[in-house]
Design an enzyme around this catalytic site. Structure first.
Site, mmCIF file in Angstrom:
data_model
loop_
_atom_site.group_PDB
_atom_site.id
_atom_site.type_symbol
_atom_site.label_atom_id
_atom_site.label_comp_id
_atom_site.label_asym_id
_atom_site.label_seq_id
_atom_site.Cartn_x
_atom_site.Cartn_y
_atom_site.Cartn_z
ATOM 1 N N THR A 12 0.471 -1.428 0.053
ATOM 2 C CA THR A 12 0.141 0.412 -0.144
ATOM 3 C C THR A 12 0.630 1.429 -0.162
ATOM 4 O OG1 THR A 12 -1.554 -1.429 0.773
ATOM 5 C CG2 THR A 12 -2.007 1.306 1.060
ATOM 6 N N ASN B 27 -6.111 -9.041 -8.584
ATOM 7 C CA ASN B 27 -5.997 -9.495 -7.256
ATOM 8 C C ASN B 27 -7.248 -10.429 -6.675
ATOM 9 O OD1 ASN B 27 -6.921 -6.593 -7.051
ATOM 10 N ND2 ASN B 27 -7.017 -7.012 -5.723
ATOM 11 N N CYS C 200 -9.436 -6.897 0.923
ATOM 12 C CA CYS C 200 -9.031 -5.674 1.311
ATOM 13 C C CYS C 200 -10.072 -5.140 1.287
ATOM 14 C CB CYS C 200 -8.476 -4.954 1.013
ATOM 15 S SG CYS C 200 -6.692 -5.330 0.674
ATOM 16 N N SER D 1 5.130 -6.773 -2.455
ATOM 17 C CA SER D 1 5.089 -7.425 -0.876
ATOM 18 C C SER D 1 5.293 -8.682 -0.570
ATOM 19 C CB SER D 1 3.239 -6.813 -0.639
ATOM 20 O OG SER D 1 2.355 -7.447 0.443
ATOM 21 N N HIS E 7 4.422 -10.245 2.485
ATOM 22 C CA HIS E 7 3.255 -11.410 2.615
ATOM 23 C C HIS E 7 1.937 -12.094 2.354
ATOM 24 C CE1 HIS E 7 -1.004 -9.484 3.078
ATOM 25 N NE2 HIS E 7 0.394 -8.048 2.886
ATOM 26 N N THR F 237 12.773 5.291 10.796
ATOM 27 C CA THR F 237 13.746 3.638 11.394
ATOM 28 C C THR F 237 13.456 1.862 10.152
ATOM 29 O OG1 THR F 237 14.446 3.807 13.279
ATOM 30 C CG2 THR F 237 14.952 1.505 12.735
HETATM 31 N N1 PLP Z 1 -1.737 -4.646 -4.448
HETATM 32 C C1 PLP Z 1 -2.538 -5.865 -4.528
HETATM 33 C C2 PLP Z 1 -2.568 -5.900 -5.809
HETATM 34 C C3 PLP Z 1 -2.959 -6.311 -3.573
HETATM 35 O O1 PLP Z 1 -3.525 -7.516 -3.371
HETATM 36 C C4 PLP Z 1 -2.351 -6.232 -1.788
HETATM 37 C C5 PLP Z 1 -3.523 -7.212 -0.997
HETATM 38 O O2 PLP Z 1 -4.239 -7.784 -1.238
HETATM 39 C C6 PLP Z 1 -1.901 -4.572 -2.048
HETATM 40 C C7 PLP Z 1 -1.936 -4.002 -3.017
HETATM 41 C C8 PLP Z 1 -1.574 -4.465 -0.522
HETATM 42 O O3 PLP Z 1 -0.831 -4.949 0.379
HETATM 43 P P1 PLP Z 1 0.046 -4.406 1.525
HETATM 44 O O4 PLP Z 1 -0.554 -5.414 2.412
HETATM 45 O O5 PLP Z 1 1.237 -5.001 1.080
HETATM 46 O O6 PLP Z 1 -0.360 -3.373 1.993
#
Ligand code: PLP
Length: 377
Positions: free
Chosen positions: A70, A146, A319, A196, A198, A234
């Protein structure tokens, strides 16, 4: 059984071990001038180098660590654009981390336009060609969607855009591509690319923005001058080291995992293909994500009824799961009835064919039961 791996993944044991090790043994501030601080700083540099290698970046390119995708998306957009600097283009199915920024910029008077999606959920190249004029300064198009797994032709779009305006800055959110498809930022030709941790079995709270050499990014978070002055604060050293470890692990198995996941997707679709309420919204694309509907049963109802079997699936994107409308599926012209019942099934290499067969069985059982009660009324 966890079938919501597009929302997050379980951390690899080796990444977790690295996280603990660094937290215990090298907790020093990487900006400190004494030897221990330099040690922590060196760990970040090593992690940076190894992730750059996995990404296929050039030595001169930068990788800026952030708190996640994000933040990386926002650094890419807000760090690149200039008021009255030209038009901004976004895909219609971008993740809220990008889409919300686009809307905000539109409200602030920036010249923003959106590219339509095809029925398959990829960015419509013809619409892109129409809208990608000489005055476009910045473009953000995600690599893998996603919600549906649709893979947009980033390399082709970059070539089109740069032919029209060589100075245009091209960003791609690669969160659902990295670690799953073979990604090479140099061959894609992008200027900025978001990843990302995770989503690839690394720890949460860490991500990165790839920045091609020569791209002049303004910092969004200012402060102590960390990350080449582009992102103050940091650095999360244990998470960064664990992220790099997860990248290395996953990069060794991309092909094997891809084949395996394709088999899982095929098993799911095969099990569902003659089932009347089933509608598929993922065609081709990345096998890691399946978007589909079970018409007549709300996504949320199905999702909760599967919990009793310890099965976890997503509805649309995690999300945006609190919102009822779905931009990606709407842009693909999926009907409202199907959108209301759209669920997302997303795999990890840990699942087996038997797990998917069990998933198919339980979904059918729950949908049948629900629809028969409805029918009786
Ligand atoms: N972009 C995409 C395509 C995602 O699938 C996600 C998470 O669902 C994000 C951005 C946001 O990732 P983060 O949780 O690392 O902020």
């Amino acid at each position: 059984m966890f079938f919501d791996n597009a929302s997050t993944t379980k951390i690899f044991p080796s990444a977790l071990q690295k996280y603990v090790e660094v937290s215990e043994n090298c907790f020093y501030n990487p900006s400190a001038l004494y030897g221990k601080g330099v040690e922590a700083h060196n760990l970040i540099d090593e992690a940076r180098m190894s992730i750059k290698n996995v990404l296929g970046a050039d030595r001169s390119d930068q990788l800026i660590f952030t708190s996640g995708a994000t933040e990386a998306d926002q650094l890419a957009i807000l760090g690149s654009i200039r008021k009255n600097g030209g038009k901004l283009l976004f895909g219609l199915g971008e993740h809220p981390a990008v889409d919300q920024v686009a809307k905000e910029l539109e409200n602030k008077g920036y010249d923003v336009d959106y590219i339509a999606l095809t029925r398959e959920g990829t960015v419509d190249v013809e619409d892109f060609k129409r809208k990608c004029t000489k005055d476009v300064a910045f473009i953000s198009i995600m690599h893998v969607n996603n919600e549906t797994g649709a893979v947009s032709p980033i390399k082709q779009l970059v070539t089109i855009a740069k032919t029209i305006n060589p100075k245009v800055i091209f960003h791609s959110d690669g969160v659902q591509a990295f670690g799953k498809l073979k990604v090479n930022v140099t061959s894609l030709g992008v200027d900025l690319y978001t990843i990302s941790s995770h989503k690839i079995h690394g720890p949460k709270g860490v991500g990165a923005l790839y920045v091609k050499n020569g791209i002049n990014l303004k910092p969004v978070t200012i402060g102590g001058g960390q990350e080449f002055g582009k992102r103050g604060g940091t650095e999360n050293v244990p998470a960064i080291v664990a992220f790099a470890d997860a990248c290395t692990t996953i990069s060794h198995d991309i092909d094997v995992n891809y084949q395996h996941i394709q088999t899982l997707k095929d098993t799911f679709i095969d099990g569902m293909k003659d089932y009347l309420p089933f509608r598929l919204h993922s065609f081709g694309g990345s096998p890691y994500i399946i978007s589909c509907s079970f018409v007549g049963m709300k996504a949320e109802t199905l999702l909760h009824s599967l919990e009793q079997y310890d099965i976890y699936i997503g509805n649309g994107s995690a999300c945006s799961s609190k919102k009822t409308n779905n931009r990606t599926l709407s842009a693909m012209k999926v009907s409202n009835e199907e959108i209301i019942s759209a669920v997302r099934i997303s795999f990890s290499f840990e699942q087996q064919i038997e797990d998917v067969k069990y998933l198919v069985e339980k979904i059918k059982q729950e949908v049948d039961r629900y629809l028969s009660v409805l029918y009786r009324k």
